[in-house]
Design a protein around this motif. Structure first.
Motif, PDB file in Angstrom:
ATOM      1  N   GLU A  26     -46.669  13.171 -32.669  1.00  0.00           N
ATOM      2  CA  GLU A  26     -45.590  13.188 -31.674  1.00  0.00           C
ATOM      3  C   GLU A  26     -45.952  12.298 -30.480  1.00  0.00           C
ATOM      4  N   GLU A  27     -47.179  12.417 -29.990  1.00  0.00           N
ATOM      5  CA  GLU A  27     -47.636  11.569 -28.886  1.00  0.00           C
ATOM      6  C   GLU A  27     -47.703  10.109 -29.321  1.00  0.00           C
ATOM      7  N   GLN A  28     -48.121   9.895 -30.545  1.00  0.00           N
ATOM      8  CA  GLN A  28     -48.216   8.526 -31.063  1.00  0.00           C
ATOM      9  C   GLN A  28     -46.841   7.872 -31.089  1.00  0.00           C
ATOM     10  N   ARG A  29     -45.822   8.630 -31.495  1.00  0.00           N
ATOM     11  CA  ARG A  29     -44.459   8.090 -31.542  1.00  0.00           C
ATOM     12  C   ARG A  29     -43.929   7.802 -30.138  1.00  0.00           C
ATOM     13  N   VAL A  30     -44.317   8.628 -29.185  1.00  0.00           N
ATOM     14  CA  VAL A  30     -43.907   8.397 -27.798  1.00  0.00           C
ATOM     15  C   VAL A  30     -44.458   7.059 -27.300  1.00  0.00           C
ATOM     16  N   VAL A  31     -45.737   6.797 -27.586  1.00  0.00           N
ATOM     17  CA  VAL A  31     -46.357   5.529 -27.186  1.00  0.00           C
ATOM     18  C   VAL A  31     -45.653   4.363 -27.880  1.00  0.00           C
ATOM     19  N   GLN A  32     -45.369   4.526 -29.151  1.00  0.00           N
ATOM     20  CA  GLN A  32     -44.692   3.461 -29.901  1.00  0.00           C
ATOM     21  C   GLN A  32     -43.316   3.147 -29.301  1.00  0.00           C
ATOM     22  N   ASP A  33     -42.543   4.180 -28.989  1.00  0.00           N
ATOM     23  CA  ASP A  33     -41.216   3.967 -28.402  1.00  0.00           C
ATOM     24  C   ASP A  33     -41.322   3.311 -27.024  1.00  0.00           C
ATOM     25  N   LEU A  34     -42.298   3.728 -26.241  1.00  0.00           N
ATOM     26  CA  LEU A  34     -42.480   3.153 -24.900  1.00  0.00           C
ATOM     27  C   LEU A  34     -42.770   1.657 -25.003  1.00  0.00           C
ATOM     28  N   VAL A  35     -43.626   1.302 -25.958  1.00  0.00           N
ATOM     29  CA  VAL A  35     -44.014  -0.103 -26.123  1.00  0.00           C
ATOM     30  C   VAL A  35     -42.849  -0.940 -26.646  1.00  0.00           C
ATOM     31  N   THR A  36     -42.214  -0.478 -27.721  1.00  0.00           N
ATOM     32  CA  THR A  36     -41.197  -1.303 -28.383  1.00  0.00           C
ATOM     33  C   THR A  36     -39.866  -1.326 -27.644  1.00  0.00           C
ATOM     34  N   GLN A  37     -39.507  -0.232 -26.992  1.00  0.00           N
ATOM     35  CA  GLN A  37     -38.186  -0.139 -26.377  1.00  0.00           C
ATOM     36  C   GLN A  37     -38.169  -0.462 -24.880  1.00  0.00           C
ATOM     37  N   GLU A  38     -39.328  -0.348 -24.216  1.00  0.00           N
ATOM     38  CA  GLU A  38     -39.332  -0.568 -22.765  1.00  0.00           C
ATOM     39  C   GLU A  38     -40.320  -1.649 -22.328  1.00  0.00           C
ATOM     40  N   TYR A  81     -52.183   1.564 -31.858  1.00  0.00           N
ATOM     41  CA  TYR A  81     -53.213   2.096 -32.744  1.00  0.00           C
ATOM     42  C   TYR A  81     -52.721   3.342 -33.488  1.00  0.00           C
ATOM     43  N   ALA A  82     -51.739   3.116 -34.332  1.00  0.00           N
ATOM     44  CA  ALA A  82     -51.080   4.219 -35.029  1.00  0.00           C
ATOM     45  C   ALA A  82     -51.874   4.700 -36.234  1.00  0.00           C
ATOM     46  N   VAL A  83     -52.064   6.005 -36.295  1.00  0.00           N
ATOM     47  CA  VAL A  83     -52.654   6.639 -37.473  1.00  0.00           C
ATOM     48  C   VAL A  83     -51.568   6.763 -38.533  1.00  0.00           C
ATOM     49  N   ASN A  84     -51.920   6.487 -39.780  1.00  0.00           N
ATOM     50  CA  ASN A  84     -50.968   6.595 -40.888  1.00  0.00           C
ATOM     51  C   ASN A  84     -50.426   8.021 -40.978  1.00  0.00           C
ATOM     52  N   GLU A 109     -47.826   4.958 -17.696  1.00  0.00           N
ATOM     53  CA  GLU A 109     -47.370   5.968 -18.661  1.00  0.00           C
ATOM     54  C   GLU A 109     -48.099   5.800 -19.995  1.00  0.00           C
ATOM     55  N   LYS A 110     -48.234   4.554 -20.419  1.00  0.00           N
ATOM     56  CA  LYS A 110     -48.921   4.316 -21.690  1.00  0.00           C
ATOM     57  C   LYS A 110     -50.355   4.813 -21.622  1.00  0.00           C
ATOM     58  N   LEU A 111     -51.031   4.538 -20.511  1.00  0.00           N
ATOM     59  CA  LEU A 111     -52.410   4.995 -20.334  1.00  0.00           C
ATOM     60  C   LEU A 111     -52.503   6.522 -20.449  1.00  0.00           C
ATOM     61  N   LEU A 112     -51.578   7.224 -19.791  1.00  0.00           N
ATOM     62  CA  LEU A 112     -51.604   8.694 -19.809  1.00  0.00           C
ATOM     63  C   LEU A 112     -51.325   9.235 -21.205  1.00  0.00           C
ATOM     64  N   TYR A 113     -50.350   8.623 -21.893  1.00  0.00           N
ATOM     65  CA  TYR A 113     -50.045   9.065 -23.258  1.00  0.00           C
ATOM     66  C   TYR A 113     -51.200   8.781 -24.211  1.00  0.00           C
ATOM     67  N   LEU A 114     -51.859   7.641 -24.004  1.00  0.00           N
ATOM     68  CA  LEU A 114     -53.011   7.313 -24.847  1.00  0.00           C
ATOM     69  C   LEU A 114     -54.134   8.327 -24.667  1.00  0.00           C
ATOM     70  N   ARG A 115     -54.351   8.768 -23.431  1.00  0.00           N
ATOM     71  CA  ARG A 115     -55.377   9.777 -23.192  1.00  0.00           C
ATOM     72  C   ARG A 115     -55.057  11.080 -23.927  1.00  0.00           C
TER      73      ARG A 115
END
Length: 255
Positions: A159-171, A117-120, A223-229
């Motif tokens: 910054e948090e949004q990018r962390v979630v994106q990297d976690l999803v796509t790379q791991e 759910y990335a903000v532009n 981790e994703k849950l915590l970053y989303l919060r």
């Protein structure tokens, strides 16, 4: 003696004439100065009218842009909250003894797992304010301060949004694919709408139980849950600021 008095009289007459000229000159200078002051005042008034007009156009554009941004921020946070609920449900399944869950239910979680759910990241109206120097056109100090603060707060959320994106796509996504067949997933989405000859059948069955028993999967979705919060909290700050900015703009446009 007579010559002496005549000379005095001539000097007095001369001095009287000079005085008249001096008064006339002072009057002329005064009129010129008054004229210049009036011209300056008119010019200043015209400039103020021009600036006021520019500010109203700018405020109107800001209002439209922030209304759209507010809608986007609220929509993304709603999606993140639903995403968290799905992850919590998966964690409950992982924590259970049997870990019995249907393939269709597990496939239903896939989209939740791989959306962040990335903000532009682009917000052209803010970029324009700084690149053009039009931030100084805004006369409301409270509004100006909120707009100056905005980029830093936005970057913190991104910054948090990018962390979630990297976690999803790379791991998370690569791990998921080691257990779950993409062919099975696509088939589950389109089994009623896809011609038989276009269906792909994988020789490797999806192993959801193996996925749920892999502690890396549990760690990653946690981790994703915590970053989303955190992302939700940072976005909520922007939501409140957007509402305040819109309120200040409304007040200025009404004046």
């Amino acid at each position: 003696m007579i010559k002496f008095f005549r000379k005095i009289r001539q000097n007095l007459l001369s001095e009287g004439k000079t005085g008249k000229y001096l008064k006339y000159a002072i009057g002329e200078i005064t009129l010129v100065v008054i004229g210049i002051l009036i011209a300056l005042q008119i010019n200043n008034w015209n400039e103020k009218v021009k600036l006021d007009s520019e500010e109203r156009v700018l405020l109107t554009n800001l209002k439209i842009s922030f209304e759209r941004k507010l809608e986007e921020l609220e929509d993304k946070n709603d999606g993140r909250r639903k995403n968290i609920e799905s992850i919590k449900r998966l964690l409950e399944i992982i924590a259970s003894e049997d870990k019995e869950v249907s393939n269709s239910e597990m496939f239903s979680y896939k989209l939740d797992l791989f959306i962040w759910y990335a903000v532009n990241e682009e917000f052209s109206v803010i970029d324009m304010l700084y690149s053009s120097g039009k931030i100084n056109t805004i006369s409301n100090d409270s509004l100006k301060f909120k707009l100056i603060e905005w980029p830093d707060k936005m970057e913190e959320m991104l910054e948090e949004q990018r962390v979630v994106q990297d976690l999803v796509t790379q791991e998370l996504n690569p791990l998921y694919r080691t257990y779950v067949s993409s062919a099975d997933f696509l088939y589950s989405l389109s089994q009623n709408n896809l011609a038989e000859e276009n269906k792909i059948h994988s020789p490797f069955p999806s192993d959801f139980k193996g996925l749920l028993n892999d502690r890396r999967f549990e760690s990653l979705i946690t981790e994703k849950l915590l970053y989303l919060r955190t992302n939700i909290a940072d976005t909520q700050v922007l939501i409140e600021d957007s509402k305040m900015i819109l309120e200040l703009i409304e007040q200025d446009l009404k004046e």
